[in-house]
Scaffold this motif. Structure first.
Motif, PDB file in Angstrom:
ATOM      1  N   LEU A  36      32.877 -54.904 -37.972  1.00 15.58           N
ATOM      2  CA  LEU A  36      34.072 -54.600 -38.574  1.00 15.58           C
ATOM      3  C   LEU A  36      35.382 -55.541 -38.270  1.00 15.58           C
ATOM      4  O   LEU A  36      36.226 -55.792 -39.131  1.00 15.58           O
ATOM      5  N   ILE A  37      35.563 -55.609 -36.944  1.00 16.65           N
ATOM      6  CA  ILE A  37      36.530 -56.643 -36.383  1.00 16.65           C
ATOM      7  C   ILE A  37      36.443 -57.676 -36.877  1.00 16.65           C
ATOM      8  O   ILE A  37      37.333 -58.457 -37.331  1.00 16.65           O
ATOM      9  N   GLN A  38      35.040 -58.609 -36.729  1.00 16.42           N
ATOM     10  CA  GLN A  38      34.760 -59.680 -37.153  1.00 16.42           C
ATOM     11  C   GLN A  38      35.333 -59.972 -38.857  1.00 16.42           C
ATOM     12  O   GLN A  38      35.976 -60.938 -39.160  1.00 16.42           O
ATOM     13  N   LEU A  39      34.954 -59.045 -39.607  1.00 17.93           N
ATOM     14  CA  LEU A  39      34.922 -59.268 -40.930  1.00 17.93           C
ATOM     15  C   LEU A  39      36.913 -59.106 -41.280  1.00 17.93           C
ATOM     16  O   LEU A  39      37.247 -59.822 -41.970  1.00 17.93           O
ATOM     17  N   SER A  40      37.235 -58.205 -40.750  1.00 12.71           N
ATOM     18  CA  SER A  40      38.663 -58.010 -40.649  1.00 12.71           C
ATOM     19  C   SER A  40      39.359 -59.349 -40.332  1.00 12.71           C
ATOM     20  O   SER A  40      40.539 -59.577 -41.170  1.00 12.71           O
ATOM     21  N   ILE A  41      39.120 -59.863 -39.214  1.00 20.29           N
ATOM     22  CA  ILE A  41      39.668 -61.120 -38.875  1.00 20.29           C
ATOM     23  C   ILE A  41      39.549 -62.319 -39.649  1.00 20.29           C
ATOM     24  O   ILE A  41      40.225 -62.944 -40.080  1.00 20.29           O
ATOM     25  N   ILE A  42      38.214 -62.416 -40.236  1.00 17.60           N
ATOM     26  CA  ILE A  42      37.799 -63.517 -41.255  1.00 17.60           C
ATOM     27  C   ILE A  42      38.581 -63.319 -42.359  1.00 17.60           C
ATOM     28  O   ILE A  42      39.271 -64.154 -43.003  1.00 17.60           O
ATOM     29  N   GLY A  43      38.574 -61.898 -42.909  1.00 18.03           N
ATOM     30  CA  GLY A  43      39.353 -61.558 -44.296  1.00 18.03           C
ATOM     31  C   GLY A  43      40.760 -62.038 -44.241  1.00 18.03           C
ATOM     32  O   GLY A  43      41.643 -62.527 -45.010  1.00 18.03           O
ATOM     33  N   ILE A  46      41.317 -65.775 -44.142  1.00 17.04           N
ATOM     34  CA  ILE A  46      41.083 -66.599 -45.292  1.00 17.04           C
ATOM     35  C   ILE A  46      41.982 -66.097 -46.459  1.00 17.04           C
ATOM     36  O   ILE A  46      42.597 -66.858 -46.961  1.00 17.04           O
ATOM     37  N   GLY A  47      41.851 -64.781 -46.530  1.00 14.62           N
ATOM     38  CA  GLY A  47      42.727 -64.290 -47.774  1.00 14.62           C
ATOM     39  C   GLY A  47      44.377 -64.380 -47.407  1.00 14.62           C
ATOM     40  O   GLY A  47      45.121 -64.528 -48.376  1.00 14.62           O
ATOM     41  N   TRP A  48      44.825 -63.955 -46.408  1.00 15.61           N
ATOM     42  CA  TRP A  48      46.273 -63.962 -46.135  1.00 15.61           C
ATOM     43  C   TRP A  48      46.745 -65.450 -45.547  1.00 15.61           C
ATOM     44  O   TRP A  48      47.750 -65.878 -46.093  1.00 15.61           O
ATOM     45  N   VAL A  49      46.224 -65.910 -44.481  1.00 15.54           N
ATOM     46  CA  VAL A  49      46.731 -67.104 -43.950  1.00 15.54           C
ATOM     47  C   VAL A  49      46.545 -68.178 -44.676  1.00 15.54           C
ATOM     48  O   VAL A  49      47.468 -69.080 -45.149  1.00 15.54           O
ATOM     49  N   PHE A  50      45.415 -68.275 -45.242  1.00 14.41           N
ATOM     50  CA  PHE A  50      45.174 -69.689 -45.993  1.00 14.41           C
ATOM     51  C   PHE A  50      45.393 -69.495 -47.487  1.00 14.41           C
ATOM     52  O   PHE A  50      46.015 -70.513 -48.061  1.00 14.41           O
ATOM     53  N   VAL A  51      45.013 -68.736 -48.024  1.00 15.34           N
ATOM     54  CA  VAL A  51      44.974 -68.200 -49.607  1.00 15.34           C
ATOM     55  C   VAL A  51      46.506 -67.806 -49.819  1.00 15.34           C
ATOM     56  O   VAL A  51      47.219 -68.614 -50.595  1.00 15.34           O
ATOM     57  N   THR A  52      46.962 -66.902 -49.359  1.00 11.78           N
ATOM     58  CA  THR A  52      48.436 -66.322 -49.777  1.00 11.78           C
ATOM     59  C   THR A  52      49.610 -67.163 -49.180  1.00 11.78           C
ATOM     60  O   THR A  52      50.464 -67.520 -49.798  1.00 11.78           O
ATOM     61  N   LYS A  53      49.395 -67.434 -47.842  1.00 15.88           N
ATOM     62  CA  LYS A  53      50.599 -68.159 -47.001  1.00 15.88           C
ATOM     63  C   LYS A  53      50.337 -69.681 -47.067  1.00 15.88           C
ATOM     64  O   LYS A  53      51.094 -70.337 -46.562  1.00 15.88           O
ATOM     65  N   LYS A  54      49.087 -69.912 -47.339  1.00 14.61           N
ATOM     66  CA  LYS A  54      49.033 -71.431 -47.643  1.00 14.61           C
ATOM     67  C   LYS A  54      49.189 -71.988 -46.006  1.00 14.61           C
ATOM     68  O   LYS A  54      49.840 -73.018 -45.784  1.00 14.61           O
ATOM     69  N   GLY A  55      48.380 -71.406 -44.971  1.00 19.47           N
ATOM     70  CA  GLY A  55      48.746 -72.073 -43.708  1.00 19.47           C
ATOM     71  C   GLY A  55      48.016 -73.083 -43.477  1.00 19.47           C
ATOM     72  O   GLY A  55      48.229 -73.674 -42.466  1.00 19.47           O
ATOM     73  N   TYR A  56      47.432 -73.864 -44.416  1.00 22.26           N
ATOM     74  CA  TYR A  56      46.827 -75.160 -44.183  1.00 22.26           C
ATOM     75  C   TYR A  56      47.810 -76.196 -44.541  1.00 22.26           C
ATOM     76  O   TYR A  56      47.711 -77.454 -44.565  1.00 22.26           O
ATOM     77  N   GLN A  57      49.016 -75.963 -44.872  1.00 21.19           N
ATOM     78  CA  GLN A  57      49.858 -76.687 -45.195  1.00 21.19           C
ATOM     79  C   GLN A  57      51.229 -76.868 -44.384  1.00 21.19           C
ATOM     80  O   GLN A  57      51.697 -76.112 -43.729  1.00 21.19           O
ATOM     81  N   GLU A  58      51.892 -78.085 -44.406  1.00 23.72           N
ATOM     82  CA  GLU A  58      53.057 -78.315 -43.793  1.00 23.72           C
ATOM     83  C   GLU A  58      54.096 -78.029 -44.947  1.00 23.72           C
ATOM     84  O   GLU A  58      53.932 -78.518 -46.157  1.00 23.72           O
ATOM     85  N   ASN A 318      45.971 -72.620 -37.096  1.00 26.68           N
ATOM     86  CA  ASN A 318      45.842 -71.384 -37.731  1.00 26.68           C
ATOM     87  C   ASN A 318      44.306 -71.003 -37.625  1.00 26.68           C
ATOM     88  O   ASN A 318      43.941 -69.903 -37.161  1.00 26.68           O
ATOM     89  N   VAL A 319      43.383 -72.032 -37.590  1.00 22.73           N
ATOM     90  CA  VAL A 319      41.949 -71.898 -37.201  1.00 22.73           C
ATOM     91  C   VAL A 319      41.913 -71.590 -35.796  1.00 22.73           C
ATOM     92  O   VAL A 319      41.078 -70.534 -35.210  1.00 22.73           O
ATOM     93  N   GLY A 320      42.438 -72.204 -34.813  1.00 15.98           N
ATOM     94  CA  GLY A 320      42.609 -71.715 -33.403  1.00 15.98           C
ATOM     95  C   GLY A 320      42.907 -70.510 -33.275  1.00 15.98           C
ATOM     96  O   GLY A 320      42.380 -69.737 -32.380  1.00 15.98           O
ATOM     97  N   SER A 321      43.984 -70.107 -33.901  1.00 12.56           N
ATOM     98  CA  SER A 321      44.408 -68.646 -33.722  1.00 12.56           C
ATOM     99  C   SER A 321      43.308 -67.603 -34.157  1.00 12.56           C
ATOM    100  O   SER A 321      42.984 -66.483 -33.488  1.00 12.56           O
ATOM    101  N   GLY A 322      42.785 -68.052 -35.289  1.00 13.67           N
ATOM    102  CA  GLY A 322      41.459 -67.026 -35.894  1.00 13.67           C
ATOM    103  C   GLY A 322      40.502 -66.992 -34.775  1.00 13.67           C
ATOM    104  O   GLY A 322      40.069 -65.689 -34.542  1.00 13.67           O
ATOM    105  N   LEU A 323      40.170 -68.154 -34.097  1.00 15.70           N
ATOM    106  CA  LEU A 323      39.219 -67.970 -33.106  1.00 15.70           C
ATOM    107  C   LEU A 323      39.875 -67.061 -31.910  1.00 15.70           C
ATOM    108  O   LEU A 323      38.656 -66.591 -31.234  1.00 15.70           O
ATOM    109  N   ALA A 324      40.730 -67.162 -31.630  1.00 17.47           N
ATOM    110  CA  ALA A 324      41.260 -66.433 -30.414  1.00 17.47           C
ATOM    111  C   ALA A 324      41.271 -65.127 -30.903  1.00 17.47           C
ATOM    112  O   ALA A 324      40.968 -64.406 -29.867  1.00 17.47           O
TER     113      ALA A 324
END
Length: 378
Positions: A36-43, A46-58, A318-324
């Motif tokens: 459950l913790i893994q799924l929550s972190i992955i969600g 992907i959902g908030w950091v990369f899709v909503t907030k576009k964390g892959y962008q400068e 952001n990927v490093g933060s997810g792994l942490a």
């Protein structure tokens, strides 16, 4: 001997290294918690950091603001070209502002200092206190335009058809970090488009021509009521540009709001008006002035926005933060397994082991042998 033993133990602690050890525990509760913790972190990633907030962008942000100011003060000039003139806010402020007559009462001439400006008033004091008799309160004589402004409150808008007037707003933006620039005017080959289009959120969202009545309506007010006592309307142009999708996907979004309303006290400083003057001379060369107090609607245009484009640096961060966060999930499950479960002692025995090198083991054995010899001697 004690000092050497302490030094050896200190060096052992200083230079020891703990390796990761995996213990496969068949505990369904902890296993479900971990997934459950893994799924929550992955969600979240992907959902908030990369899709909503576009964390892959400068990103590059440009914020602008509009400020309404008022200026008070009276001055006098005397030149060969224009002669003696009184300058009030309605003469030199664009747009001109309002005034009031203050500190004009007096008892004698000393209360009317010559050359002193009447605070936010109509002119400069001449030094004379004008009274009807010795027992009455007088007023300071001032040098200014006569007669002074007549108090008047409008009963309705002068230009009732002004709500059908249009305003053309042309806005250029630039995001220097990405060398990107654009205008809010729709790029089209139709030469008659600007002559016939009017802004509409659904039909013509990229038309830069706005009907005044529609602007006040979108701000939540009736144009005729607002034009009677005046008001200030804010037109906010928001640019939220995802440059990864290309030039054509960067468009302005308009918002309209009234700015002269105090939310906590709506009776204070509402409305908008200003004064302007027209000067002329009669046949005898005497200067005259026509003073106009104008009520109307002031439009303040504010532009702000943000642009984003893919960059490897924020993506890696952001990927490093997810792994942490994944590691934090492991740590939390370990705490539950080792200290909150009934068989925690058994799990700790299998998870933590101490390994000594051959040299350390030999030194410890030598210490035990010397201790045994000492015991026999005693």
């Amino acid at each position: 001997m004690a000092g050497n033993s302490f030094k050896r133990r200190f060096l052992d602690v200083l230079f020891d290294y703990k390796t990761e050890k995996y213990v496969d525990t068949k505990n369904k509760k902890v296993g479900v918690l971990y997934r459950l913790i893994q799924l929550s972190i992955i969600g979240y990633l992907i959902g908030w950091v990369f899709v909503t907030k576009k964390g892959y962008q400068e990103t590059d942000e440009a914020i602008q603001s509009s400020v309404i100011t008022k200026l008070k003060g009276v001055s006098v000039t005397n030149t060969t070209e224009s002669g003696l003139l009184v300058w009030g806010p309605e003469d030199y402020v664009i747009p001109p502002q309002s005034h009031r007559v203050l500190d004009g009462h007096c008892q004698n001439d000393e209360d009317c200092e010559e050359g002193k400006m009447v605070v936010a008033g109509n002119g400069i004091k001449s030094g004379r206190c004008l009274r009807q008799d010795e027992n009455s309160t007088g007023t300071c004589e001032i040098y200014g335009w006569c007669p002074i402004e007549r108090k008047f409150k409008p009963q309705g808008p002068l230009l009732k058809n002004a709500e059908n007037f249009t305003i053309y707003i042309k806005n250029f933006i630039q995001f220097s970090k990405f060398t990107f620039s654009k205008c809010n005017v729709l790029e089209t080959t139709d030469a008659s488009y600007l002559r016939r289009c009017r802004f509409d959120e659904e039909l013509h969202p990229y038309c830069p021509i706005f009907r005044l009545g529609d602007i006040t309506r979108r701000a939540g007010y009736n144009f005729q009521d607002l034009a009677t006592s005046g008001g200030s309307i804010g037109i906010m142009i928001e640019w939220d540009c995802d440059l990864d999708k290309g030039y054509s996907n960067c468009h302005p979004v308009y918002h309209f709001t009234r700015l002269d309303i105090n939310v906590s006290n709506k009776t204070i400083a509402t409305g908008f008006n200003f004064r302007h003057s027209r000067y002329f001379k009669n046949a005898a060369g005497e200067s005259y002035r026509s003073l106009f107090k104008v009520y109307g609607i002031r439009f303040n245009i504010m532009v702000h926005g943000k642009a984003g484009m893919f960059s490897i640096i924020p993506t890696a961060i952001n990927v490093g933060s997810g792994l942490a966060l994944m590691g934090a999930g492991v740590f939390f499950c370990d705490l539950v397994l080792l200290y909150l479960m009934k068989k925690g002692d058994s799990y700790r025995e299998r998870k933590f082991e101490e390994y000594k090198s051959k040299k350390s083991t030999t030194e410890d054995n030598n210490v035990e042998d010397r201790k045994g010899v000492a015991d026999r001697i005693i």
